[in-house]
Write a protein that holds these residues in place. Structure first.
Motif, mmCIF file in Angstrom:
data_model
loop_
_atom_site.group_PDB
_atom_site.id
_atom_site.type_symbol
_atom_site.label_atom_id
_atom_site.label_comp_id
_atom_site.label_asym_id
_atom_site.label_seq_id
_atom_site.Cartn_x
_atom_site.Cartn_y
_atom_site.Cartn_z
ATOM 1 N N ALA A 162 36.346 38.129 36.354
ATOM 2 C CA ALA A 162 36.571 39.108 37.424
ATOM 3 C C ALA A 162 37.172 38.441 38.651
ATOM 4 C CB ALA A 162 35.256 39.798 37.777
ATOM 5 N N GLN A 163 36.665 37.262 38.994
ATOM 6 C CA GLN A 163 37.211 36.532 40.143
ATOM 7 C C GLN A 163 38.668 36.135 39.899
ATOM 8 O OE1 GLN A 163 36.246 36.094 43.066
ATOM 9 N NE2 GLN A 163 37.319 34.310 43.901
ATOM 10 N N ALA A 164 38.946 35.646 38.697
ATOM 11 C CA ALA A 164 40.316 35.236 38.370
ATOM 12 C C ALA A 164 41.260 36.434 38.408
ATOM 13 C CB ALA A 164 40.345 34.575 36.999
ATOM 14 N N MET A 165 40.825 37.566 37.872
ATOM 15 C CA MET A 165 41.669 38.764 37.875
ATOM 16 C C MET A 165 41.931 39.241 39.301
ATOM 17 S SD MET A 165 39.887 40.625 34.584
ATOM 18 C CE MET A 165 40.814 42.155 34.629
ATOM 19 N N GLU A 166 40.931 39.138 40.161
ATOM 20 C CA GLU A 166 41.107 39.533 41.558
ATOM 21 C C GLU A 166 42.134 38.638 42.250
ATOM 22 O OE1 GLU A 166 40.469 41.701 45.066
ATOM 23 O OE2 GLU A 166 39.915 42.109 42.982
ATOM 24 N N LEU A 167 42.037 37.335 42.010
ATOM 25 C CA LEU A 167 42.985 36.412 42.627
ATOM 26 C C LEU A 167 44.402 36.610 42.082
ATOM 27 C CD1 LEU A 167 40.837 33.146 42.736
ATOM 28 C CD2 LEU A 167 41.444 34.632 44.658
ATOM 29 N N LEU A 168 44.523 36.881 40.805
ATOM 30 C CA LEU A 168 45.841 37.133 40.223
ATOM 31 C C LEU A 168 46.466 38.386 40.816
ATOM 32 C CD1 LEU A 168 45.169 36.328 36.455
ATOM 33 C CD2 LEU A 168 46.888 35.204 37.897
ATOM 34 N N ALA A 169 45.649 39.388 41.036
ATOM 35 C CA ALA A 169 46.160 40.666 41.525
ATOM 36 C C ALA A 169 46.526 40.625 42.999
ATOM 37 C CB ALA A 169 45.128 41.769 41.272
ATOM 38 N N CYS A 170 45.800 39.812 43.766
ATOM 39 C CA CYS A 170 45.935 39.870 45.228
ATOM 40 C C CYS A 170 46.769 38.752 45.824
ATOM 41 C CB CYS A 170 44.552 39.859 45.875
ATOM 42 S SG CYS A 170 43.554 41.291 45.443
ATOM 43 N N THR A 171 47.089 37.723 45.064
ATOM 44 C CA THR A 171 47.824 36.588 45.635
ATOM 45 C C THR A 171 49.026 36.238 44.769
ATOM 46 O OG1 THR A 171 46.581 34.898 44.417
ATOM 47 C CG2 THR A 171 45.647 35.635 46.512
ATOM 48 N N THR A 172 50.016 35.669 45.397
ATOM 49 C CA THR A 172 51.183 35.159 44.668
ATOM 50 C C THR A 172 51.377 33.667 44.889
ATOM 51 O OG1 THR A 172 52.593 35.750 46.540
ATOM 52 C CG2 THR A 172 52.390 37.368 44.754
ATOM 53 N N GLU A 173 50.717 33.159 45.935
ATOM 54 C CA GLU A 173 50.925 31.745 46.273
ATOM 55 C C GLU A 173 50.063 30.799 45.459
ATOM 56 O OE1 GLU A 173 47.848 33.445 49.086
ATOM 57 O OE2 GLU A 173 49.794 34.027 48.263
ATOM 58 N N LEU A 174 48.991 31.293 44.863
ATOM 59 C CA LEU A 174 48.100 30.412 44.097
ATOM 60 C C LEU A 174 48.630 30.211 42.687
ATOM 61 C CD1 LEU A 174 44.524 31.709 45.069
ATOM 62 C CD2 LEU A 174 45.647 29.611 45.843
ATOM 63 N N PHE B 272 49.706 40.013 33.531
ATOM 64 C CA PHE B 272 48.621 40.693 34.243
ATOM 65 C C PHE B 272 48.926 40.786 35.733
ATOM 66 C CE2 PHE B 272 44.673 40.722 36.625
ATOM 67 C CZ PHE B 272 43.988 41.767 36.032
ATOM 68 N N ARG B 273 49.406 39.681 36.317
ATOM 69 C CA ARG B 273 49.725 39.671 37.752
ATOM 70 C C ARG B 273 50.834 40.677 38.056
ATOM 71 N NH1 ARG B 273 50.698 33.955 40.360
ATOM 72 N NH2 ARG B 273 48.666 34.231 41.375
ATOM 73 N N ALA B 274 51.867 40.686 37.240
ATOM 74 C CA ALA B 274 52.971 41.624 37.472
ATOM 75 C C ALA B 274 52.494 43.061 37.358
ATOM 76 C CB ALA B 274 54.098 41.353 36.473
ATOM 77 N N SER B 275 51.637 43.321 36.367
ATOM 78 C CA SER B 275 51.127 44.672 36.166
ATOM 79 C C SER B 275 50.282 45.139 37.349
ATOM 80 C CB SER B 275 50.298 44.713 34.880
ATOM 81 O OG SER B 275 49.626 45.953 34.751
ATOM 82 N N ARG B 276 49.364 44.277 37.804
ATOM 83 C CA ARG B 276 48.488 44.653 38.913
ATOM 84 C C ARG B 276 49.270 44.796 40.218
ATOM 85 N NH1 ARG B 276 42.953 44.640 38.166
ATOM 86 N NH2 ARG B 276 42.667 45.377 36.018
ATOM 87 N N GLN B 277 50.235 43.944 40.449
ATOM 88 C CA GLN B 277 50.998 44.035 41.685
ATOM 89 C C GLN B 277 51.915 45.255 41.665
ATOM 90 O OE1 GLN B 277 52.774 40.197 42.337
ATOM 91 N NE2 GLN B 277 50.816 39.271 42.928
#
Length: 348
Positions: free
Chosen positions: A288-300, A332-337
């Motif tokens: 859950a933490q990893a998914m949140e960071l993937l969804a909310c950040t691009t710099e990490l 996943f990041r592209a989908s959430r963003q």
């Protein structure tokens, strides 16, 4: 000093180095200053031991060896022993002819394991556990390596182990909590001081030791027989620990059990009626933490996200995410963003 031929430990009796290590564990630098232990060797030794207590056998009878210190105190007995692998059986016939309302409370130092079957239960013990075993019921005890055993033999009534099924724990016990392991160390020290070193033991000291052991058995009994009464509290505490420590990749269900001073088995018993086990909750929190960071950040980077979420590596995170969502981290990041952009546009 007990003199024995220099032989392989566990294969041809007791190696002298093993004997020296045994004494050293008790803090004895010069064993010749002590009363020599009673020695049981070979077939004759097995026969003598069996006559005194129960049926003792070995796969290689001629290689059997045991060194024992035994002392009867005013309320109980102290016993320390070093022996090669063996099988001990206390039969119903032996109990009828020599009834013993005693309980063995012991701790062992051994490389292998000790297995006991009694009351229809089979238990496996490892080094440092508190072992509690009744001598008023038949049992089979198998030790598969050289063992350093220290024990106290205490009347059952003094430990409060009567006929009240609501208060009496099931025996044998293999307790593995912080309290029980501390008590196991106490039993070893008390037995050694009394039986090996011959120190003075007053009745008050015996009563104090019995109270300590009785309390440890009582705590274990509570965990064994009534875990459901405190399960909500244990689950809540475990979830709180997960929240505090999930970012540590070495944090695990074993760590949770250790912090709660219970065994892993008992921890899982508290979660028997829950949807997820402690390990599953920990995995879900990290993901859950990893998914949140993937969804909310691009710099990490993925390595950064894995590290901040408690995954041991980016590959582990990648595999866990794909198993859960069917997507790679990039997908996943592209989908959430994209979802976030759609939400923002819809709110305008």
């Amino acid at each position: 000093m007990i003199r024995t031929p220099k032989r392989g430990a566990g294969s041809e009796g007791l190696d002298q180095r093993v004997i020296n290590d045994w004494f050293a564990r008790w803090g004895v630098n010069n064993p010749s200053d002590l009363t020599p232990p009673t020695r049981f060797v070979g077939r004759a030794g097995l026969a003598a031991y069996s006559a005194a207590f129960s049926s003792v056998t070995a796969e290689r009878p001629e290689a059997y060896e045991s060194l024992t210190y035994h002392r009867e105190l005013s309320m109980m007995m102290a016993h320390c022993e070093l022996h090669t692998p063996r099988r001990t059986e206390l039969t119903a016939a032996k109990i009828r002819s020599h009834p013993m309302e005693l309980v063995i409370v012991a701790s062992h130092v051994l490389e292998g394991s000790l297995r006991i079957a009694q009351y229809g239960r089979k238990m496996t013990y490892t080094e440092g556990q508190l072992v509690v075993l009744a001598l008023d019921s038949p049992f089979v005890n198998v030790v598969d390596s050289v063992a350093d055993s220290a024990m106290l033999l205490i009347p059952k009534r003094l430990l409060g182990l009567g006929t009240d099924i609501g208060r009496t724990p099931e025996l044998p016990i293999a307790a593995d909590s912080l309290v029980s392991r501390s008590t196991a160390q106490f039993v070893r020290r008390f037995a050694c001081d009394a039986a090996v070193l011959g120190r003075d033991v007053t009745p008050d000291m015996e009563l104090s030791a019995i109270r300590t052991i009785r309390e440890a058995i009582g705590l274990h009994s509570y965990d064994e027989r009534r875990p459901h009464r405190e399960s909500p509290g244990v689950r809540e505490a475990a979830i709180e620990l997960i929240e505090q420590h999930y970012r540590d990749p070495m944090f695990s269900a074993d760590a949770i059990a250790s912090m709660l001073h219970i065994s892993r088995r008992h921890l899982y018993r508290h979660f028997a009626q829950a949807q997820n086990s402690p390990a599953q909750l920990l995995k879900r929190r990290r993901l859950a933490q990893a998914m949140e960071l993937l969804a909310c950040t691009t710099e990490l980077s993925l390595d950064d996200i894995a590290r901040q979420s408690g995954f041991i590596s980016a590959n582990t995170l990648r595999a866990r995410l794909r198993a859960e969502t069917g997507l790679s981290p990039i997908e996943f990041r592209a989908s959430r963003q994209a979802d976030r952009r759609d939400d923002l546009e819809g709110s305008k």
